[in-house]
Design a protein around this motif. Sequence first.
Motif, PDB file in Angstrom:
ATOM      1  N   VAL A  93       0.862  -1.176   0.000  1.00  0.00           N
ATOM      2  CA  VAL A  93       0.000   0.000   0.000  1.00  0.00           C
ATOM      3  C   VAL A  93       0.901   1.230   0.000  1.00  0.00           C
ATOM      4  N   SER A  94       0.714   2.084  -0.971  1.00  0.00           N
ATOM      5  CA  SER A  94       1.568   3.268  -1.091  1.00  0.00           C
ATOM      6  C   SER A  94       1.333   4.229   0.070  1.00  0.00           C
ATOM      7  N   ASP A  95       2.295   5.123   0.269  1.00  0.00           N
ATOM      8  CA  ASP A  95       2.163   6.119   1.336  1.00  0.00           C
ATOM      9  C   ASP A  95       0.918   6.975   1.127  1.00  0.00           C
ATOM     10  N   ALA A  96       0.654   7.345  -0.132  1.00  0.00           N
ATOM     11  CA  ALA A  96      -0.526   8.169  -0.413  1.00  0.00           C
ATOM     12  C   ALA A  96      -1.811   7.421  -0.086  1.00  0.00           C
ATOM     13  N   GLU A  97      -1.863   6.137  -0.437  1.00  0.00           N
ATOM     14  CA  GLU A  97      -3.057   5.347  -0.149  1.00  0.00           C
ATOM     15  C   GLU A  97      -3.214   5.127   1.353  1.00  0.00           C
ATOM     16  N   ARG A  98      -2.117   4.977   2.059  1.00  0.00           N
ATOM     17  CA  ARG A  98      -2.188   4.833   3.512  1.00  0.00           C
ATOM     18  C   ARG A  98      -2.785   6.090   4.143  1.00  0.00           C
ATOM     19  N   GLU A  99      -2.315   7.239   3.693  1.00  0.00           N
ATOM     20  CA  GLU A  99      -2.830   8.494   4.232  1.00  0.00           C
ATOM     21  C   GLU A  99      -4.319   8.638   3.951  1.00  0.00           C
ATOM     22  N   ARG A 100      -4.744   8.294   2.729  1.00  0.00           N
ATOM     23  CA  ARG A 100      -6.158   8.400   2.391  1.00  0.00           C
ATOM     24  C   ARG A 100      -6.992   7.406   3.177  1.00  0.00           C
ATOM     25  N   PHE A 101      -6.453   6.191   3.344  1.00  0.00           N
ATOM     26  CA  PHE A 101      -7.156   5.160   4.105  1.00  0.00           C
ATOM     27  C   PHE A 101      -7.353   5.605   5.550  1.00  0.00           C
ATOM     28  N   ILE A 102      -6.293   6.124   6.164  1.00  0.00           N
ATOM     29  CA  ILE A 102      -6.364   6.564   7.559  1.00  0.00           C
ATOM     30  C   ILE A 102      -7.359   7.713   7.704  1.00  0.00           C
ATOM     31  N   ALA A 103      -7.296   8.666   6.779  1.00  0.00           N
ATOM     32  CA  ALA A 103      -8.224   9.803   6.845  1.00  0.00           C
ATOM     33  C   ALA A 103      -9.664   9.328   6.690  1.00  0.00           C
ATOM     34  N   ASP A 104      -9.902   8.415   5.741  1.00  0.00           N
ATOM     35  CA  ASP A 104     -11.255   7.901   5.526  1.00  0.00           C
ATOM     36  C   ASP A 104     -11.764   7.155   6.746  1.00  0.00           C
ATOM     37  N   MET A 105     -10.897   6.325   7.332  1.00  0.00           N
ATOM     38  CA  MET A 105     -11.323   5.515   8.467  1.00  0.00           C
ATOM     39  C   MET A 105     -11.597   6.383   9.686  1.00  0.00           C
ATOM     40  N   ASN A 106     -10.752   7.374   9.950  1.00  0.00           N
ATOM     41  CA  ASN A 106     -10.995   8.269  11.088  1.00  0.00           C
ATOM     42  C   ASN A 106     -12.301   9.027  10.906  1.00  0.00           C
ATOM     43  N   GLU A 107     -12.545   9.492   9.677  1.00  0.00           N
ATOM     44  CA  GLU A 107     -13.790  10.200   9.402  1.00  0.00           C
ATOM     45  C   GLU A 107     -14.993   9.275   9.563  1.00  0.00           C
ATOM     46  N   ALA A 108     -14.878   8.048   9.032  1.00  0.00           N
ATOM     47  CA  ALA A 108     -15.994   7.103   9.114  1.00  0.00           C
ATOM     48  C   ALA A 108     -16.268   6.684  10.554  1.00  0.00           C
ATOM     49  N   LEU A 109     -15.212   6.497  11.341  1.00  0.00           N
ATOM     50  CA  LEU A 109     -15.385   6.144  12.749  1.00  0.00           C
ATOM     51  C   LEU A 109     -16.178   7.216  13.490  1.00  0.00           C
ATOM     52  N   ARG A 110     -15.757   8.458  13.312  1.00  0.00           N
ATOM     53  CA  ARG A 110     -16.440   9.557  14.007  1.00  0.00           C
ATOM     54  C   ARG A 110     -17.883   9.687  13.515  1.00  0.00           C
ATOM     55  N   GLU A 111     -18.108   9.549  12.214  1.00  0.00           N
ATOM     56  CA  GLU A 111     -19.462   9.656  11.681  1.00  0.00           C
ATOM     57  C   GLU A 111     -20.358   8.547  12.226  1.00  0.00           C
ATOM     58  N   GLU A 112     -19.835   7.312  12.265  1.00  0.00           N
ATOM     59  CA  GLU A 112     -20.632   6.179  12.731  1.00  0.00           C
ATOM     60  C   GLU A 112     -20.967   6.314  14.214  1.00  0.00           C
ATOM     61  N   LEU A 113     -19.990   6.724  15.010  1.00  0.00           N
ATOM     62  CA  LEU A 113     -20.244   6.871  16.441  1.00  0.00           C
ATOM     63  C   LEU A 113     -21.168   8.061  16.715  1.00  0.00           C
ATOM     64  N   ALA A 114     -21.013   9.125  15.945  1.00  0.00           N
ATOM     65  CA  ALA A 114     -21.885  10.286  16.124  1.00  0.00           C
ATOM     66  C   ALA A 114     -23.325   9.945  15.771  1.00  0.00           C
ATOM     67  N   ALA A 115     -23.514   9.000  14.843  1.00  0.00           N
ATOM     68  CA  ALA A 115     -24.856   8.614  14.418  1.00  0.00           C
ATOM     69  C   ALA A 115     -25.460   7.519  15.299  1.00  0.00           C
ATOM     70  N   SER A 116     -24.665   6.971  16.219  1.00  0.00           N
ATOM     71  CA  SER A 116     -25.152   5.881  17.060  1.00  0.00           C
ATOM     72  C   SER A 116     -26.254   6.358  17.994  1.00  0.00           C
ATOM     73  N   ARG A 117     -27.275   5.531  18.146  1.00  0.00           N
ATOM     74  CA  ARG A 117     -28.373   5.846  19.056  1.00  0.00           C
ATOM     75  C   ARG A 117     -28.089   5.364  20.476  1.00  0.00           C
ATOM     76  N   LYS A 118     -26.972   4.647  20.651  1.00  0.00           N
ATOM     77  CA  LYS A 118     -26.669   4.106  21.971  1.00  0.00           C
ATOM     78  C   LYS A 118     -26.164   5.203  22.905  1.00  0.00           C
ATOM     79  N   LEU A 119     -25.088   5.886  22.481  1.00  0.00           N
ATOM     80  CA  LEU A 119     -24.484   6.927  23.305  1.00  0.00           C
ATOM     81  C   LEU A 119     -24.012   8.059  22.408  1.00  0.00           C
TER      82      LEU A 119
END
Length: 199
Positions: free
Chosen positions: A93-119
């Motif tokens: 995985v290239s450095d550029a793809e790693r950076e994009r993957f990390i950015a996407d995953m951090n964004e998706a994590l926050r979005e998913e947790l923010a949308a959670s009805r649990k907490l």
Amino acid sequence: MEHATRRPVAAALLLALLATGCGAPELVADVDAPPDADGLVPLRGAGLGEAWIRPGTNLSRYRALRLEPAEFQFRPVPEVAPAARSTATEFPVSDAERERFIADMNEALREELAASRKLPLTDQRGPDVLVVQVAFLDIVSRMPPDIPAFNELYLDSVGEATLQLQLKDDETGELLARTSDRRKAEPPDGFGIPGSAGS
């Protein structure tokens, strides 16, 4: 890992994260099992590969989640010669793809947790805040960097990673629960068929 594959990776791993049931008191601790080095015992009914919890923990008392920055570790994979790509099962995985993957995953994590009805998600600290620590370990790509228009490489996975989740009490820092699961990401439509290479 091309752009089209990153969201399936995020979706698969985040489903595993949400399936751990943050704040779900119905999960059962196997108190008869010997505790691990952190004093945790196996947790039954978590819906994840492996899970442990501290005996006596009541996650339902928490009122908010605080997400710490996720950890990412990529498996070191050497370059694959074009002639060997049809038989290779791992790709760098290239450095550029790693950076994009990390950015996407951090964004998706926050979005998913923010949308959670649990907490609700919070940036504040407090005695009723549950700290979420997520790590994606041994991340490996099954997707060649450049897929030609016509080839005989059929994929049933575009990548894999081990998801580790830890829950801690924000006030004391005490480790309350831990989960670990190896997750496979499905390829985008048109790239994979069952029974293919990379199984």
